[in-house]
Design a protein around this motif. Sequence first.
Motif, PDB file in Angstrom:
ATOM      1  N   THR A   2       0.837  -1.119   0.105  1.00 29.19           N
ATOM      2  CA  THR A   2      -0.132   0.065   0.152  1.00 29.19           C
ATOM      3  C   THR A   2       0.933   1.309  -0.008  1.00 29.19           C
ATOM      4  N   GLY A 120      -5.302  -2.261   2.563  1.00 30.55           N
ATOM      5  CA  GLY A 120      -3.998  -2.556   3.399  1.00 30.55           C
ATOM      6  C   GLY A 120      -3.847  -1.328   4.329  1.00 30.55           C
ATOM      7  N   GLU A 255       3.514  -6.369   4.004  1.00 33.18           N
ATOM      8  CA  GLU A 255       2.955  -7.282   5.082  1.00 33.18           C
ATOM      9  C   GLU A 255       3.662  -7.291   6.440  1.00 33.18           C
TER      10      GLU A 255
END
Length: 311
Positions: A2, A120, A255
């Motif tokens: 993101t 995200g 992540e």
Amino acid sequence: MTRIVHISDLHFGKPAVYERLEALRALLSGMRPAAVAVSGDLTQRCANREFEQASSYLRELERTAPCIVVPGNHDIRWLGAVARNLGLAGLFRRKAHEFKYSRYRRHICEELNPFLEVPGAVIAGLNTAHGISRGSLTRRLRDLGVIGHVRRQDVERVRRRFEQAPPGAARIVMIHHNPIKGQLSGRHGLSNTGWALETLAALGTELILCGHDHQEAIHATERTSPGLVISTAGTISNRVRPGRSSSFNLVDIGEESLRIVTYTWNNTAKDFLPSTERLFPRPQRTGRYNLGSMQDDGRDLGHVEQTDPRR
């Protein structure tokens, strides 16, 4: 991943530099961010014409990505702040409060504490620009009406929003005032820095976006749990601090990691170029966070790692 572009302190009016604003707009289209976060001070004098220019520019940016904006101390009408404090409870104080933010709401956004969710990440805007008010009182006369504060009731709104966010989404808070003392200014932007950082960390916030200090910086707190990363965007205007240039920050959220790149104006290239990069691990989420005691004790937060982006 993101991607969020974080800009601040555009200061439409005499300080605005349209060459840099146009270069930024052109650069954004190639970056393809999921969102553009603008952390206040759209105007210099809170004038209608300045707000019209800012509104037009934001519409141009929204052709690339949705924008989320909070007001800065230059975006409120100080007379309204003074009138509200001097007035009696009831209608007069309410009208004075509405007057204080009337031009910002008319031209930019009705909501002072906006919220934006993108894949995200969730970004909670938190208004810290209240003018001369009880929460922002300071012994430093030069900061009177300039310093901001985080209000308890606004933090409660952030908590409710974050509770509804997807588990893996990065929880981001955007304010105008810098909660960490500026390296050159030597000034905090918030009157209740310590309480604000610890309380926002308790909500599961992992990134704070701010401006106000006109000095680009990237900070990582050591005392809050989970840890907080703070992105302070410089100004796009000509109101830069000595030895600094106009700048903005690019935030990439993966992540497992959070990457922040500062882009600084280069007079030779007539463009913003990457000047520094920092990488932080993202915290592992183990469950819900809670506020605990929300009483503002006014403490300062020490032991903060401060990074000079010129290194």
